[in-house]
Motif scaffolding. Structure first.
Motif, mmCIF file in Angstrom:
data_model
loop_
_atom_site.group_PDB
_atom_site.id
_atom_site.type_symbol
_atom_site.label_atom_id
_atom_site.label_comp_id
_atom_site.label_asym_id
_atom_site.label_seq_id
_atom_site.Cartn_x
_atom_site.Cartn_y
_atom_site.Cartn_z
ATOM 1 N N GLY A 173 0.579 -1.094 -0.367
ATOM 2 C CA GLY A 173 0.047 -0.102 0.319
ATOM 3 C C GLY A 173 0.571 1.791 0.103
ATOM 4 O O GLY A 173 -0.105 2.536 0.513
ATOM 5 N N GLY A 174 1.911 1.206 -0.960
ATOM 6 C CA GLY A 174 2.900 2.697 -0.479
ATOM 7 C C GLY A 174 3.680 2.379 -2.714
ATOM 8 O O GLY A 174 3.558 1.759 -3.026
ATOM 9 N N PRO A 175 4.476 3.973 -2.475
ATOM 10 C CA PRO A 175 4.845 4.291 -3.792
ATOM 11 C C PRO A 175 6.051 3.002 -3.481
ATOM 12 O O PRO A 175 6.783 3.480 -2.411
ATOM 13 C CB PRO A 175 5.126 5.305 -3.380
ATOM 14 N N LEU A 176 6.710 2.979 -4.711
ATOM 15 C CA LEU A 176 8.237 2.767 -4.528
ATOM 16 C C LEU A 176 8.752 3.914 -4.561
ATOM 17 O O LEU A 176 8.278 4.912 -4.722
ATOM 18 C CB LEU A 176 8.393 2.233 -5.993
ATOM 19 N N TRP A 177 10.506 3.749 -4.625
ATOM 20 C CA TRP A 177 11.502 4.486 -4.017
ATOM 21 C C TRP A 177 12.610 4.051 -4.721
ATOM 22 O O TRP A 177 12.638 2.943 -4.834
ATOM 23 C CB TRP A 177 11.381 4.780 -2.319
ATOM 24 N N PHE A 178 12.997 5.306 -4.676
ATOM 25 C CA PHE A 178 14.386 5.229 -5.983
ATOM 26 C C PHE A 178 15.135 5.131 -5.084
ATOM 27 O O PHE A 178 15.996 6.423 -4.497
ATOM 28 C CB PHE A 178 14.593 6.323 -7.354
ATOM 29 N N ASP A 179 16.243 3.796 -5.110
ATOM 30 C CA ASP A 179 17.327 3.666 -4.022
ATOM 31 C C ASP A 179 18.731 3.792 -5.223
ATOM 32 O O ASP A 179 19.333 3.393 -6.020
ATOM 33 C CB ASP A 179 17.579 1.951 -3.788
ATOM 34 N N GLU A 180 19.416 5.159 -4.477
ATOM 35 C CA GLU A 180 20.102 6.171 -5.500
ATOM 36 C C GLU A 180 21.738 4.640 -5.302
ATOM 37 O O GLU A 180 22.126 4.746 -6.513
ATOM 38 C CB GLU A 180 20.398 6.743 -4.431
ATOM 39 N N ALA A 181 21.871 4.215 -4.146
ATOM 40 C CA ALA A 181 22.578 2.763 -4.076
ATOM 41 C C ALA A 181 22.368 1.948 -4.918
ATOM 42 O O ALA A 181 23.647 1.352 -5.691
ATOM 43 C CB ALA A 181 23.320 2.496 -2.313
ATOM 44 N N SER A 182 21.560 2.045 -5.090
ATOM 45 C CA SER A 182 20.991 0.016 -6.424
ATOM 46 C C SER A 182 20.985 0.882 -7.412
ATOM 47 O O SER A 182 22.494 0.260 -8.191
ATOM 48 C CB SER A 182 19.913 -0.453 -5.620
ATOM 49 N N TRP A 183 21.590 2.080 -7.817
ATOM 50 C CA TRP A 183 21.751 2.837 -9.117
ATOM 51 C C TRP A 183 22.736 2.741 -9.562
ATOM 52 O O TRP A 183 23.012 1.797 -10.011
ATOM 53 C CB TRP A 183 20.455 4.250 -9.068
ATOM 54 N N GLN A 184 23.967 3.277 -8.447
ATOM 55 C CA GLN A 184 25.115 3.552 -8.562
ATOM 56 C C GLN A 184 25.757 1.838 -8.795
ATOM 57 O O GLN A 184 26.704 1.613 -9.824
ATOM 58 C CB GLN A 184 25.622 3.744 -7.141
ATOM 59 N N GLN A 185 24.906 1.270 -8.136
ATOM 60 C CA GLN A 185 25.866 -0.430 -8.535
ATOM 61 C C GLN A 185 25.515 -0.689 -9.926
ATOM 62 O O GLN A 185 26.414 -1.833 -10.295
ATOM 63 C CB GLN A 185 25.180 -1.688 -7.824
ATOM 64 N N ILE A 186 24.048 -1.074 -10.171
ATOM 65 C CA ILE A 186 24.143 -1.282 -11.601
ATOM 66 C C ILE A 186 24.585 -0.377 -12.848
ATOM 67 O O ILE A 186 25.316 -0.664 -13.435
ATOM 68 C CB ILE A 186 22.725 -0.736 -12.053
ATOM 69 N N HIS A 187 25.223 0.717 -12.168
ATOM 70 C CA HIS A 187 25.637 1.376 -13.430
ATOM 71 C C HIS A 187 26.911 1.095 -13.348
ATOM 72 O O HIS A 187 27.941 1.142 -14.229
ATOM 73 C CB HIS A 187 25.509 2.667 -12.660
ATOM 74 N N ASP A 188 27.456 0.737 -12.725
ATOM 75 C CA ASP A 188 29.139 0.274 -11.658
ATOM 76 C C ASP A 188 29.596 -0.911 -13.219
ATOM 77 O O ASP A 188 30.422 -1.311 -13.831
ATOM 78 C CB ASP A 188 29.541 0.538 -10.665
ATOM 79 N N TRP A 189 28.101 -1.766 -12.524
ATOM 80 C CA TRP A 189 28.363 -2.826 -13.515
ATOM 81 C C TRP A 189 28.105 -3.727 -14.487
ATOM 82 O O TRP A 189 29.257 -3.809 -15.701
ATOM 83 C CB TRP A 189 26.856 -3.979 -12.725
#
Lengths: 417, 417
Positions: free
Chosen positions: B88-104
């Protein structure tokens, strides 16, 4: 309105690691061909309370429920009891089913244990489905608004009963929605890059639906369409596939509604061509997957699982000097292997693989994931090397097998080799 | 009280025939080793409403729910959205996860498509689980009284994440029940006859539980026990297995908590022995199953898939006269094949199979299902013939493969060959 199907697979062995449930996938495919769309598979253990809950839920949600397993003669086989409980009535003894079980065992000169009598017990209102491959009869019964079919868990018995009883009975139900599918096979891009390219097709609710599956480095674009008739569903899939084909370009290496080994056997057969294999890192997997396809004997001449250097020299005549100079994982060695197996077995195509699947065995020069391939034809031998991402032994081997399907399918399209 | 686990596998490709769900079986095995007993697997498609219903049910019934699939970057990957809706809540953007995806992606020199940003969105209250094998991070979140872990659907990514994150987090939960299992492998009796023999052990509620699984002619007696500690669970299984062993007698040909090819590789390795294969009707399946076992290269010298007569003469030197006189499916021919492959590859054991898997090819003399086997050792060659019930191509081949495991395991127990 379309008919919704669910499959419930029963058995502790499926939950606790002894056996993989392959029945649900097969059943969903069979149901979809007669127009019932699978919406859920459930795997549950032998515990009667958990079984009953799973069956009750499926019968509430779906129009057609197929239950596999739990029909054997032993005490942990409880499907009949659970369905009877769900219907709130006692089991009854079906004399005709017992006669069939008795005759089946008798004809084979096997003893007729009393415990087999359990298999002739049916839930209230159920109609027996005879088993021509084993002893366990199945049954069909109405549960609420759903039609429930109980069939054996042993795949060959299940498949025979489904083909003779369940599909004809299902095809006679009102409200069917024929479904068709088409698969486009892609090697090259990442899943995200592929997704961006075909994004406009991957919207919820689209018919035909378009989705992507990633498996061992292979990407499959799935097109699934429903329509009033099977022919219309197929035409809708074909139209969507034609749109996607243009976007995929070189990434696309095969398409159809069959698995890759099956596609290859079809194409080799049509061309009267044969193949011979010299497998090192793929270890017999290419041969085993081909042999699984009925009719493979017409196209597979045979092969060698050249897992050691001794094997390469003894069976394929690879000179020791060549192995010493270039190493087993090298283009000169696979070229020799492919040419030798093609010639020895008098095949149209000779294929060889040699690589480092890992986890050990990599070097700076040839890291884990390095795989050399060769394809020998009447025109000569061609070799190439892939650096497969070292994501585990199985990943490297699977990716190498896909590469062989790709190369052999491409060779079918070549003018003359 | 014990912790109950459920697995939910998400993906249209699993429901509609493109891919077989192998993750649930693996996950259940992994969870049970840390003391969570699997009670249900659910496979559902990408449709958000059906997904949500499946997840909500699992979170109501179980203590630990593992969801695989639907974490990819494409629009049909909706696990994050469905879990967020469930909470019952909105998604939030996890900056740390995005950094890992980007680096990978960056480290691999791959483009970083904007669509990958979707993968860094998390449901409310979720903790990211980093992915070291691919781009999709997983997450852990509380849903009602259940702990839900969402992991990728690609097996190698899923397995890595489960081992690094899910199992340690699960092992720290209160209320765990360690589980152990033991499998006794039987060839010979019917399932009913075996069931009668061990009937007294197959009662509901017994701990360890005893059940029977039938697969391709192989019967497995499963013993599954739970106790306060893993050691006690193992001891309880061992005690039950000892009781059963006496009853099974000659029917029993192997036991342990590993698959048959794995058991064989362990035993061959311990003895420093090697094997070479000449497969006709089994078509590379024995080699492929052995190669799947890590460490197989130390024991498998290699083999020949002798699918045609040309292959038998060219690669194994079977005299044409022998083939003409006795036929390819004959004891003299398999004896020659087994001895030749053993000698050529300098192996401890040479094994050969030749048979008629069907559906065509049977004669009055040699009906479909006739399979000849030979085992060559330093002491000489022994051959025998089975009349396997002609229950389909796959059944005959599977039964033949089991026969080879049986023969090779028996050879390990022989004093000296």
């Amino acid at each position: 309105m379309s008919l919704r199907g669910e499959v419930v697979a029963i058995g502790d062995e499926l939950l606790h690691g002894a056996l993989l449930d392959t029945n649900s996938k097969w059943l969903a495919g069979a149901l979809e061909r007669v127009g019932v769309v699978a919406q859920r598979f459930t795997v549950t253990g032998d515990d009667p309370a958990l079984c009953k809950e799973a069956l009750a839920g499926a019968c509430e949600r779906a129009d057609v429920v197929v239950v596999t397993g739990g029909l054997g003669p032993t005490l942990d086989d409880r499907t009949r009891d659970v369905v009877a409980e769900l219907l709130g009535g006692p089991l009854w003894f079906d004399e005709a089913s017992w006669q069939q079980i008795h005759d089946w065992l008798h004809r084979r000169g096997r003893p007729v244990p009393e415990s087999n009598r359990r298999q002739a017990m049916l839930p209230p209102g159920a109609r027996a489905l005879d088993n021509q491959v084993g002893t366990a009869p199945g049954f069909a019964v109405r549960v609420g608004r759903a039609t429930l079919f109980a069939v054996p868990g042993v795949p060959r018995e299940m498949q025979d009963m489904v083909q003779r009883h369940v599909l004809p009975a299902t095809a006679a139900l009102p409200g069917l929605t024929p479904t068709a599918h088409w698969w486009l096979r892609v090697l090259g891009p990442s899943e995200a890059a592929l997704g961006e390219r075909i994004e406009a097709w991957m919207v919820p609710g689209r018919n035909p639906a378009v989705g992507i599956t990633a498996s061992g480095g292979l990407l499959t674009v799935r097109v699934v369409g429903t329509a009033a008739t099977a022919a219309e569903a197929e035409a809708a899939c074909a139209a969507t596939a034609a749109e996607l084909r243009g976007l995929l370009g070189d990434w696309l290496f095969a398409e159809g509604n069959a698995d890759l080994p099956e596609l290859l056997v079809q194409q080799l057969t049509a061309r009267g061509a044969t193949v011979a294999l010299a497998e090192s890192c793929t270890g017999g997997q290419i041969a085993a997957q081909l042999v699984d396809v009925p009719g493979a004997s017409a196209v597979l001449r045979g092969g060698v699982v050249a897992y050691s250097n001794a094997c390469k020299t003894e069976l394929l005549g690879v000179p020791t000097a060549l192995l010493d100079q270039h190493g087993a994982v090298s283009e000169p060695v696979v070229e020799h292997m492919a040419a030798a197996i093609r010639e020895r077995l008098d095949a149209t195509f000779g294929v060889a693989t040699s690589g480092i699947a890992g986890p050990e065995g990599g070097t700076a020069d040839k890291p884990v994931g390095t795989v050399c391939f060769a394809l020998a034809t009447a025109a000569g031998v061609r070799s190439w090397t892939l650096r497969i991402p070292p994501l585990g032994r199985k990943f490297v081997r699977d990716r190498a097998v896909y590469e062989v399907w790709r190369a052999l399918l491409a060779a079918q399209r070549a003018p003359t080799d």
